[in-house]
Design a protein around this motif. Structure first.
Motif, PDB file in Angstrom:
ATOM      1  N   ASP A 115      36.363  46.132  24.357  1.00  0.00           N
ATOM      2  CA  ASP A 115      36.243  46.928  23.142  1.00  0.00           C
ATOM      3  C   ASP A 115      36.997  46.218  22.012  1.00  0.00           C
ATOM      4  O   ASP A 115      38.218  46.028  22.101  1.00  0.00           O
ATOM      5  N   TYR A 116      36.274  45.820  20.962  1.00  0.00           N
ATOM      6  CA  TYR A 116      36.873  45.156  19.799  1.00  0.00           C
ATOM      7  C   TYR A 116      37.252  46.188  18.745  1.00  0.00           C
ATOM      8  O   TYR A 116      36.534  47.160  18.523  1.00  0.00           O
ATOM      9  N   SER A 117      38.389  45.935  18.080  1.00  0.00           N
ATOM     10  CA  SER A 117      38.818  46.798  16.979  1.00  0.00           C
ATOM     11  C   SER A 117      39.592  45.957  15.972  1.00  0.00           C
ATOM     12  O   SER A 117      39.852  44.767  16.202  1.00  0.00           O
ATOM     13  N   ASN A 120      38.271  42.074  11.908  1.00  0.00           N
ATOM     14  CA  ASN A 120      37.794  40.775  12.373  1.00  0.00           C
ATOM     15  C   ASN A 120      36.274  40.782  12.409  1.00  0.00           C
ATOM     16  O   ASN A 120      35.634  41.793  12.103  1.00  0.00           O
ATOM     17  N   ASN A 121      35.688  39.667  12.783  1.00  0.00           N
ATOM     18  CA  ASN A 121      34.234  39.498  12.725  1.00  0.00           C
ATOM     19  C   ASN A 121      33.466  40.221  13.826  1.00  0.00           C
ATOM     20  O   ASN A 121      32.246  40.067  13.927  1.00  0.00           O
ATOM     21  N   PHE A 122      34.180  40.993  14.664  1.00  0.00           N
ATOM     22  CA  PHE A 122      33.523  41.760  15.725  1.00  0.00           C
ATOM     23  C   PHE A 122      33.528  43.255  15.431  1.00  0.00           C
ATOM     24  O   PHE A 122      33.224  44.060  16.308  1.00  0.00           O
ATOM     25  N   VAL A 123      33.871  43.603  14.189  1.00  0.00           N
ATOM     26  CA  VAL A 123      33.890  44.992  13.736  1.00  0.00           C
ATOM     27  C   VAL A 123      33.065  45.075  12.457  1.00  0.00           C
ATOM     28  O   VAL A 123      33.214  44.246  11.559  1.00  0.00           O
ATOM     29  N   ASP A 124      32.166  46.068  12.382  1.00  0.00           N
ATOM     30  CA  ASP A 124      31.294  46.144  11.205  1.00  0.00           C
ATOM     31  C   ASP A 124      31.997  46.825  10.027  1.00  0.00           C
ATOM     32  O   ASP A 124      33.153  47.263  10.125  1.00  0.00           O
ATOM     33  N   ALA A 125      31.283  46.941   8.909  1.00  0.00           N
ATOM     34  CA  ALA A 125      31.860  47.475   7.673  1.00  0.00           C
ATOM     35  C   ALA A 125      32.290  48.924   7.814  1.00  0.00           C
ATOM     36  O   ALA A 125      33.186  49.397   7.097  1.00  0.00           O
ATOM     37  N   SER A 126      31.681  49.659   8.728  1.00  0.00           N
ATOM     38  CA  SER A 126      32.045  51.064   8.932  1.00  0.00           C
ATOM     39  C   SER A 126      33.252  51.221   9.841  1.00  0.00           C
ATOM     40  O   SER A 126      33.734  52.340  10.043  1.00  0.00           O
ATOM     41  N   GLY A 127      33.729  50.108  10.448  1.00  0.00           N
ATOM     42  CA  GLY A 127      34.870  50.175  11.356  1.00  0.00           C
ATOM     43  C   GLY A 127      34.504  50.283  12.812  1.00  0.00           C
ATOM     44  O   GLY A 127      35.402  50.375  13.681  1.00  0.00           O
ATOM     45  N   GLU A 128      33.204  50.268  13.122  1.00  0.00           N
ATOM     46  CA  GLU A 128      32.780  50.337  14.527  1.00  0.00           C
ATOM     47  C   GLU A 128      32.828  48.944  15.139  1.00  0.00           C
ATOM     48  O   GLU A 128      32.332  47.979  14.557  1.00  0.00           O
ATOM     49  N   GLY A 129      33.423  48.828  16.327  1.00  0.00           N
ATOM     50  CA  GLY A 129      33.599  47.536  16.957  1.00  0.00           C
ATOM     51  C   GLY A 129      32.615  47.261  18.075  1.00  0.00           C
ATOM     52  O   GLY A 129      31.986  48.173  18.619  1.00  0.00           O
ATOM     53  N   THR A 130      32.508  45.986  18.422  1.00  0.00           N
ATOM     54  CA  THR A 130      31.707  45.557  19.568  1.00  0.00           C
ATOM     55  C   THR A 130      32.273  46.175  20.844  1.00  0.00           C
ATOM     56  O   THR A 130      33.492  46.246  21.020  1.00  0.00           O
ATOM     57  N   ASN A 131      31.372  46.603  21.731  1.00  0.00           N
ATOM     58  CA  ASN A 131      31.804  47.285  22.943  1.00  0.00           C
ATOM     59  C   ASN A 131      30.837  46.981  24.077  1.00  0.00           C
ATOM     60  O   ASN A 131      29.625  46.893  23.864  1.00  0.00           O
ATOM     61  N   VAL A 132      31.371  46.811  25.274  1.00  0.00           N
ATOM     62  CA  VAL A 132      30.531  46.627  26.462  1.00  0.00           C
ATOM     63  C   VAL A 132      31.125  47.406  27.622  1.00  0.00           C
ATOM     64  O   VAL A 132      32.341  47.461  27.796  1.00  0.00           O
ATOM     65  N   GLU A 133      30.272  48.049  28.401  1.00  0.00           N
ATOM     66  CA  GLU A 133      30.680  48.786  29.593  1.00  0.00           C
ATOM     67  C   GLU A 133      29.619  48.586  30.663  1.00  0.00           C
ATOM     68  O   GLU A 133      28.451  48.945  30.478  1.00  0.00           O
TER      69      GLU A 133
END
Length: 420
Positions: A115-117, A120-133
């Motif tokens: 889970d990215y937060s 940085n370049n793994f979080v979009d403009a809305s603040g939602e981060g890249t995530n994998v489960e």
């Protein structure tokens, strides 16, 4: 003449290693698919719990990857992306007679949690981060037959039922035009098999086993959302959502387990595991087809004619663990082990940017009664440095000097069975 090390005198030490061993390895490997519960003498049952906490942090890429996809310049800090996780393992085994044995094992062999937060370049403009489960569950049924005049050899095998499900969200500038991609892979159960051969020499507490597990092919549904990309020509015809079948084949594996007595109170062990992660890929159809549609678009590179996989690995995994167990009293034994995991390539997927590890572990086993025992152990891991890449092989991050730890507990029961 070599002294005799009756297995009974070492029984406290046997099986104390598997509490916190073979976890958090290359690719999606988690449990190590241990089958040593089935190799125990007599009636045996165990339940174990493992908790893993890792610190995987690094930096995103500030370089102009449109010019050179291998270029890297340290950018913004990426805080710890590794979510702590836990899993359970259960096993029961019984002898039908002095020749045949049966067993059932449960574990959670493969998985991922990232889970990215932050900024940085793994979080979009809305603040939602890249995530994998990714989570899997596996139940293995085993039947074994002991052969030879002294029943030293054992052939074993049986069916494996496996369940898999996954969720992936790609967010941030690191994923370029795939920023905003989401897929939910529905739970699916399918079947494979296991086969192996073991050799034992109880008078020196020697036991060796070679186990092969087949790959398991899952066919399930993937619900995908692909972002609309501003500035791209409408003639590309990129679809924005789809629910379609997906094939995911979890990899085959080979495990070698070995133990032998060194003296009447000490046991040496070795574990070796091979998994061909280079054959593994997750390829949702919408993601793949849209990547093909981008071939030749200015500013987009690294897409082969067959399109992109969402997740794939470049190399196979090798894992080795060596240990010693020492019986201190009739009821107490302590263990120590060192381990190495090769990883599955560097650069590797940005969804799991480490390249293997080195590890050191300690554990103990205490027999509460002649039949019941409690084991506990821990392990510290030094992760290998790795560059993270997106499916087009563009470098998007760098992760260095990371570590983690594993702790586990196990409750076990063992009783002798007589068939005279």
């Amino acid at each position: 003449m070599r002294p005799t090390f009756h297995l009974k005198t070492l029984a406290v030490a046997v099986a104390a290693f598997s509490v916190a061993s073979m976890a958090n390895a290359a690719g999606l490997d988690r449990s190590g698919q241990d089958i040593t519960a089935f190799l125990q003498d007599g009636l045996y049952a165990e339940a174990s719990y493992t908790y893993i906490d890792a610190d995987v942090s690094g930096y995103d890429n500030e370089a102009n990857t449109a010019i050179d996809k291998n270029a890297y310049k340290q950018g913004n800090k990426v805080d710890d992306i590794a979510e702590s996780y836990d899993f359970f393992r259960y096993g029961v085994k019984a002898d039908i007679n002095d020749t045949f044995s049966v067993g059932v094992l449960y574990d959670e062999p493969f998985g991922a949690a990232a889970d990215y937060s932050g900024d940085n370049n793994f979080v979009d403009a809305s603040g939602e981060g890249t995530n994998v489960e990714v989570r899997t569950e596996s139940i293995t049924g085993i039947i074994g037959a002991k052969l030879g005049e002294n029943k030293n050899f054992q052939l074993y095998g049986g069916p494996v039922a496996q369940r898999v499900q996954a969720d992936v969200k790609l967010r941030g500038e690191a994923y370029s035009i795939a920023n905003g991609y989401t897929t939910h892979i529905s739970a699916d159960q399918d079947y494979g098999w296991l086969a192996g051969v073991a050799y034992s020499k109880p008078e020196i507490a020697l036991q060796a086993a070679l186990t092969y597990r087949s790959e398991i092919e899952h066919n399930t549904q993937a619900s995908e959302i692909y972002p609309r990309v501003a500035g791209l020509p409408s003639s590309l015809g990129l679809s924005t959502n789809r629910s379609d079948t997906i094939e995911i084949t979890t990899p085959k594996s080979v495990n070698f387990d070995f133990q032998t007595g060194i003296n009447p109170t000490m046991l040496a062990t070795a574990k070796v595991r091979w998994v061909p992660w280079s054959d593994f890929a997750i390829t949702p159809s919408l993601y793949n087809e849209n990547s093909k549609g981008l071939i030749g678009v200015p500013g987009v590179s690294g897409i082969p004619p067959e399109g992109l996989d969402l997740v794939s690995y470049d190399k196979d995994q090798w894992q080795v663990e060596l240990g010693l167990a020492k019986r201190l009293t009739p009821a107490l034994a302590v263990t120590g082990n060192v381990g190495w995991d090769s990883g599955a390539g560097d650069p590797t997927t940005s969804l799991g940017p480490i390249e293997g590890y080195y590890s050191v572990g300690l554990g103990a086993k205490y027999n509460v009664t002649p039949n019941w025992a409690v084991s506990a152990g821990g392990k510290y891991l030094w992760f290998g440095d790795a560059e993270g890449q997106i499916p087009s092989k563009t470098i998007v991050s760098n992760f260095e000097d990371n570590d983690g730890y594993i702790v586990g507990v196990k409750l076990s029961y063992q009783a002798k069975q007589n068939f005279n």
